[in-house]
Design a protein around this motif. Structure first.
Motif, PDB file in Angstrom:
ATOM      1  N   ALA A 184     -37.876  57.282  25.769  1.00  0.00           N
ATOM      2  CA  ALA A 184     -39.094  56.685  26.309  1.00  0.00           C
ATOM      3  C   ALA A 184     -39.056  56.611  27.821  1.00  0.00           C
ATOM      4  CB  ALA A 184     -39.297  55.296  25.710  1.00  0.00           C
ATOM      5  N   SER A 185     -37.853  56.425  28.381  1.00  0.00           N
ATOM      6  CA  SER A 185     -37.712  56.333  29.833  1.00  0.00           C
ATOM      7  C   SER A 185     -38.039  57.643  30.534  1.00  0.00           C
ATOM      8  CB  SER A 185     -36.292  55.890  30.196  1.00  0.00           C
ATOM      9  OG  SER A 185     -35.327  56.741  29.586  1.00  0.00           O
ATOM     10  N   ASP A 186     -38.065  58.757  29.808  1.00  0.00           N
ATOM     11  CA  ASP A 186     -38.394  60.049  30.404  1.00  0.00           C
ATOM     12  C   ASP A 186     -39.875  60.405  30.260  1.00  0.00           C
ATOM     13  OD1 ASP A 186     -35.806  60.459  31.235  1.00  0.00           O
ATOM     14  OD2 ASP A 186     -35.223  61.623  29.469  1.00  0.00           O
ATOM     15  N   LEU A 187     -40.643  59.549  29.611  1.00  0.00           N
ATOM     16  CA  LEU A 187     -42.075  59.768  29.487  1.00  0.00           C
ATOM     17  C   LEU A 187     -42.799  59.154  30.684  1.00  0.00           C
ATOM     18  CD1 LEU A 187     -42.547  58.829  25.707  1.00  0.00           C
ATOM     19  CD2 LEU A 187     -42.437  61.135  26.688  1.00  0.00           C
ATOM     20  N   PRO A 188     -44.004  59.620  30.969  1.00  0.00           N
ATOM     21  CA  PRO A 188     -44.796  58.938  32.005  1.00  0.00           C
ATOM     22  C   PRO A 188     -44.933  57.456  31.659  1.00  0.00           C
ATOM     23  CG  PRO A 188     -45.834  61.007  31.364  1.00  0.00           C
ATOM     24  CD  PRO A 188     -44.710  60.791  30.403  1.00  0.00           C
ATOM     25  N   GLN A 189     -44.945  56.606  32.653  1.00  0.00           N
ATOM     26  CA  GLN A 189     -44.918  55.168  32.414  1.00  0.00           C
ATOM     27  C   GLN A 189     -46.042  54.722  31.486  1.00  0.00           C
ATOM     28  OE1 GLN A 189     -44.684  52.812  35.951  1.00  0.00           O
ATOM     29  NE2 GLN A 189     -44.183  50.947  34.846  1.00  0.00           N
ATOM     30  N   ALA A 190     -47.205  55.314  31.615  1.00  0.00           N
ATOM     31  CA  ALA A 190     -48.345  54.920  30.785  1.00  0.00           C
ATOM     32  C   ALA A 190     -48.133  55.268  29.314  1.00  0.00           C
ATOM     33  CB  ALA A 190     -49.614  55.581  31.297  1.00  0.00           C
ATOM     34  N   GLU A 191     -47.222  56.209  29.040  1.00  0.00           N
ATOM     35  CA  GLU A 191     -46.978  56.637  27.656  1.00  0.00           C
ATOM     36  C   GLU A 191     -45.734  55.998  27.054  1.00  0.00           C
ATOM     37  OE1 GLU A 191     -46.876  60.880  27.436  1.00  0.00           O
ATOM     38  OE2 GLU A 191     -48.607  61.121  28.778  1.00  0.00           O
ATOM     39  N   GLN A 192     -45.039  55.189  27.820  1.00  0.00           N
ATOM     40  CA  GLN A 192     -43.807  54.580  27.318  1.00  0.00           C
ATOM     41  C   GLN A 192     -44.121  53.440  26.358  1.00  0.00           C
ATOM     42  OE1 GLN A 192     -41.264  53.358  30.541  1.00  0.00           O
ATOM     43  NE2 GLN A 192     -41.210  55.402  31.472  1.00  0.00           N
ATOM     44  N   PRO A 193     -43.634  53.539  25.099  1.00  0.00           N
ATOM     45  CA  PRO A 193     -43.842  52.416  24.181  1.00  0.00           C
ATOM     46  C   PRO A 193     -43.013  51.221  24.620  1.00  0.00           C
ATOM     47  CG  PRO A 193     -42.382  54.038  23.208  1.00  0.00           C
ATOM     48  CD  PRO A 193     -42.864  54.626  24.504  1.00  0.00           C
ATOM     49  N   ARG A 194     -43.516  50.041  24.350  1.00  0.00           N
ATOM     50  CA  ARG A 194     -42.825  48.804  24.745  1.00  0.00           C
ATOM     51  C   ARG A 194     -42.655  47.922  23.519  1.00  0.00           C
ATOM     52  NH1 ARG A 194     -45.740  50.638  28.945  1.00  0.00           N
ATOM     53  NH2 ARG A 194     -44.873  50.450  31.046  1.00  0.00           N
ATOM     54  N   PHE A 195     -41.417  47.555  23.265  1.00  0.00           N
ATOM     55  CA  PHE A 195     -41.106  46.726  22.107  1.00  0.00           C
ATOM     56  C   PHE A 195     -40.135  45.623  22.499  1.00  0.00           C
ATOM     57  CE2 PHE A 195     -42.507  50.683  20.217  1.00  0.00           C
ATOM     58  CZ  PHE A 195     -43.203  50.275  19.087  1.00  0.00           C
ATOM     59  N   GLU A 196     -40.082  44.603  21.669  1.00  0.00           N
ATOM     60  CA  GLU A 196     -39.085  43.553  21.795  1.00  0.00           C
ATOM     61  C   GLU A 196     -38.701  43.079  20.403  1.00  0.00           C
ATOM     62  OE1 GLU A 196     -40.979  40.652  24.244  1.00  0.00           O
ATOM     63  OE2 GLU A 196     -42.481  40.098  22.738  1.00  0.00           O
ATOM     64  N   ASN A 213     -32.080  42.452   3.488  1.00  0.00           N
ATOM     65  CA  ASN A 213     -33.345  41.850   3.109  1.00  0.00           C
ATOM     66  C   ASN A 213     -33.821  40.838   4.151  1.00  0.00           C
ATOM     67  OD1 ASN A 213     -35.484  41.829   1.252  1.00  0.00           O
ATOM     68  ND2 ASN A 213     -34.772  39.906   0.369  1.00  0.00           N
ATOM     69  N   ILE A 214     -33.159  40.852   5.314  1.00  0.00           N
ATOM     70  CA  ILE A 214     -33.579  40.016   6.437  1.00  0.00           C
ATOM     71  C   ILE A 214     -33.789  40.944   7.635  1.00  0.00           C
ATOM     72  CG2 ILE A 214     -33.049  37.969   7.821  1.00  0.00           C
ATOM     73  CD1 ILE A 214     -31.066  37.141   5.672  1.00  0.00           C
ATOM     74  N   PRO A 215     -34.798  41.809   7.583  1.00  0.00           N
ATOM     75  CA  PRO A 215     -34.990  42.748   8.685  1.00  0.00           C
ATOM     76  C   PRO A 215     -35.282  42.018   9.984  1.00  0.00           C
ATOM     77  CG  PRO A 215     -36.896  42.731   7.229  1.00  0.00           C
ATOM     78  CD  PRO A 215     -35.839  41.932   6.553  1.00  0.00           C
ATOM     79  N   VAL A 216     -34.653  42.461  11.053  1.00  0.00           N
ATOM     80  CA  VAL A 216     -34.854  41.831  12.357  1.00  0.00           C
ATOM     81  C   VAL A 216     -36.275  42.127  12.840  1.00  0.00           C
ATOM     82  CG1 VAL A 216     -34.110  41.774  14.765  1.00  0.00           C
ATOM     83  CG2 VAL A 216     -32.415  41.996  12.932  1.00  0.00           C
ATOM     84  N   PRO A 217     -37.073  41.084  13.103  1.00  0.00           N
ATOM     85  CA  PRO A 217     -38.453  41.318  13.532  1.00  0.00           C
ATOM     86  C   PRO A 217     -38.514  42.053  14.872  1.00  0.00           C
ATOM     87  CG  PRO A 217     -38.182  39.063  12.750  1.00  0.00           C
ATOM     88  CD  PRO A 217     -36.807  39.652  12.866  1.00  0.00           C
ATOM     89  N   VAL A 218     -39.372  43.057  14.916  1.00  0.00           N
ATOM     90  CA  VAL A 218     -39.631  43.835  16.140  1.00  0.00           C
ATOM     91  C   VAL A 218     -41.133  43.882  16.321  1.00  0.00           C
ATOM     92  CG1 VAL A 218     -39.388  46.050  17.291  1.00  0.00           C
ATOM     93  CG2 VAL A 218     -37.550  45.224  15.818  1.00  0.00           C
ATOM     94  N   ARG A 219     -41.603  43.719  17.542  1.00  0.00           N
ATOM     95  CA  ARG A 219     -43.040  43.793  17.784  1.00  0.00           C
ATOM     96  C   ARG A 219     -43.312  44.594  19.044  1.00  0.00           C
ATOM     97  NH1 ARG A 219     -44.413  37.524  19.668  1.00  0.00           N
ATOM     98  NH2 ARG A 219     -43.527  37.664  21.785  1.00  0.00           N
ATOM     99  N   GLN A 220     -44.480  45.207  19.081  1.00  0.00           N
ATOM    100  CA  GLN A 220     -44.902  45.959  20.246  1.00  0.00           C
ATOM    101  C   GLN A 220     -45.465  44.985  21.272  1.00  0.00           C
ATOM    102  OE1 GLN A 220     -47.437  49.241  19.275  1.00  0.00           O
ATOM    103  NE2 GLN A 220     -46.909  50.343  21.140  1.00  0.00           N
ATOM    104  N   THR A 221     -45.238  45.264  22.520  1.00  0.00           N
ATOM    105  CA  THR A 221     -45.736  44.407  23.591  1.00  0.00           C
ATOM    106  C   THR A 221     -46.716  45.194  24.444  1.00  0.00           C
ATOM    107  OG1 THR A 221     -43.860  44.984  25.002  1.00  0.00           O
ATOM    108  CG2 THR A 221     -43.636  43.029  23.645  1.00  0.00           C
ATOM    109  N   PRO A 222     -47.698  44.513  25.025  1.00  0.00           N
ATOM    110  CA  PRO A 222     -48.687  45.237  25.842  1.00  0.00           C
ATOM    111  C   PRO A 222     -48.068  45.720  27.140  1.00  0.00           C
ATOM    112  CG  PRO A 222     -49.031  42.854  25.969  1.00  0.00           C
ATOM    113  CD  PRO A 222     -48.000  43.089  24.914  1.00  0.00           C
ATOM    114  N   ALA A 223     -48.641  46.769  27.666  1.00  0.00           N
ATOM    115  CA  ALA A 223     -48.180  47.315  28.940  1.00  0.00           C
ATOM    116  C   ALA A 223     -48.434  46.299  30.042  1.00  0.00           C
ATOM    117  CB  ALA A 223     -48.895  48.624  29.252  1.00  0.00           C
ATOM    118  N   SER A 224     -47.503  46.197  30.972  1.00  0.00           N
ATOM    119  CA  SER A 224     -47.665  45.279  32.081  1.00  0.00           C
ATOM    120  C   SER A 224     -48.652  45.837  33.088  1.00  0.00           C
ATOM    121  CB  SER A 224     -46.311  45.024  32.757  1.00  0.00           C
ATOM    122  OG  SER A 224     -45.764  46.234  33.226  1.00  0.00           O
ATOM    123  N   GLY A 225     -49.282  44.943  33.796  1.00  0.00           N
ATOM    124  CA  GLY A 225     -50.230  45.370  34.819  1.00  0.00           C
ATOM    125  C   GLY A 225     -51.543  45.791  34.230  1.00  0.00           C
TER     126      GLY A 225
END
Length: 323
Positions: free
Chosen positions: A264-276, A311-323
């Motif tokens: 993802a770090s090699d994609l244009p910033q606008a195309e980089q997925p963001r997760f936490e 059976n306890i999957p670690v929750p992951v969510r997408q975050t909005p792009a900053s700015g």
């Protein structure tokens, strides 16, 4: 005598849980404070784009690479391969029902046809499938820089494969039954691992698979775990099953082409997925894990009283792009 049923984890209620209303795991995750979420660095995300489906819709899979110190020779090679665009134009070569989907070079076994690997790839050894955790430190989210002591965040009871199972830096882990103090990442649904030939070959990272069925824990300590699918697993789990042995496709026409695999770090910033992900050291995660093992929200009649680590999957969510 411990029975098979007793091997599932019995998770004690966190402090104050008895007085709290019965919330579903999803409700607990939705209410988790922002401070309990750990950002995933773009350099730790692998973006795989498949050829469009039959309706012309794009197919993108996002994989989170495992954090140090686990499987680092393999993840280093995966980053090298992605930067070299090595997978572009290769294919999904295998889809085995209730097991794995595998991708790489269809001609890898033919020296005359196989795609040449980058010379920068480092050696991998099967000894790296487990690590002596007491002698290492682990970063809970490389982007956050939060360093934690290398102990399981949440202790589960003995499962069918190990005396201890729990979570470390956001990843499900187990402790070796024969080598106390050594831990390994486990195979759950969505886990990404490295294909290999017979021992002592440990695979380079060029051939990868994702688990699309019941957790194949028998693979633990036998193959390097390098990550997990955090978005787009449906594009792998719904692929037509291969008709050859082990689910391999018998003809090139059956395979799904890979358009590209990039960090993802090699994609244009606008195309980089963001997760936490929800920190597995947080109070919110402890409440979530308890709720997964002891469902008491309105739908449930008889809470199970336990859950295995997968059976306890670690929750992951997408975050909005900053700015």
């Amino acid at each position: 005598m411990r029975t098979l049923f007793a091997t599932f984890a019995l998770i004690a209620a966190p402090a104050g849980a008895a007085d709290a209303p019965a919330l579903s795991p999803g409700e607990i995750v939705a209410a988790a404070p922002a401070a309990d979420w750990v950002p995933i660095a773009p350099a730790d995300l692998l973006v795989m784009t498949l050829a469009a489906d039959a309706r012309g819709k794009p197919r993108q899979i996002v994989i989170q690479l495992i954090a140090p110190p686990f499987s680092q020779p393999w993840t280093a090679n995966i980053r090298t391969l992605a930067k070299a665009h090595w997978w572009d134009g290769l294919a999904i070569v295998r889809a085995q029902d209730n097991y794995v989907v595998q991708w790489g070079d269809p001609d890898a076994e033919d020296a005359a046809k196989a795609r040449e690997l980058p010379v920068e790839l480092v050696q991998t050894l099967e000894e790296g499938y487990t690590l002596p955790i007491e002698s290492t430190t682990v970063v809970d989210g490389q982007a956050s820089g939060i360093v934690q002591r290398p102990q399981p965040d949440l202790r589960l009871d003995t499962d069918a494969y190990a005396p201890k199972a729990g979570f470390l830096a956001g990843w499900p882990m187990a402790q070796s039954p024969t080598q106390p103090g050594r831990y390994w990442p486990v195979h759950c649904y969505g886990t990404v691992g490295v294909g290999r030939n017979l021992s002592p070959d440990a695979g380079t990272g060029a051939e990868l698979y994702a688990v699309i069925g019941h957790a194949p824990r028998h693979l633990d300590r036998n193959i390097a775990v390098v990550g997990r699918v955090i978005e787009g697993i449906e594009h792998l789990s719904t692929l037509p099953r291969g008709t050859e042995a082990l689910g391999f496709y018998s003809t090139p026409e059956e395979r799904t082409p890979i358009a590209s695999i990039r960090l993802a770090s090699d994609l244009p910033q606008a195309e980089q997925p963001r997760f936490e992900y929800l920190s597995t050291q947080s109070a919110a995660f402890a409440r979530y894990a308890h709720a997964r093992a002891n469902r008491s929200d309105e739908f449930f009649i008889a809470p199970a009283g336990g859950a295995d680590v997968c059976n306890i999957p670690v929750p992951v969510r997408q975050t909005p792009a900053s700015g």
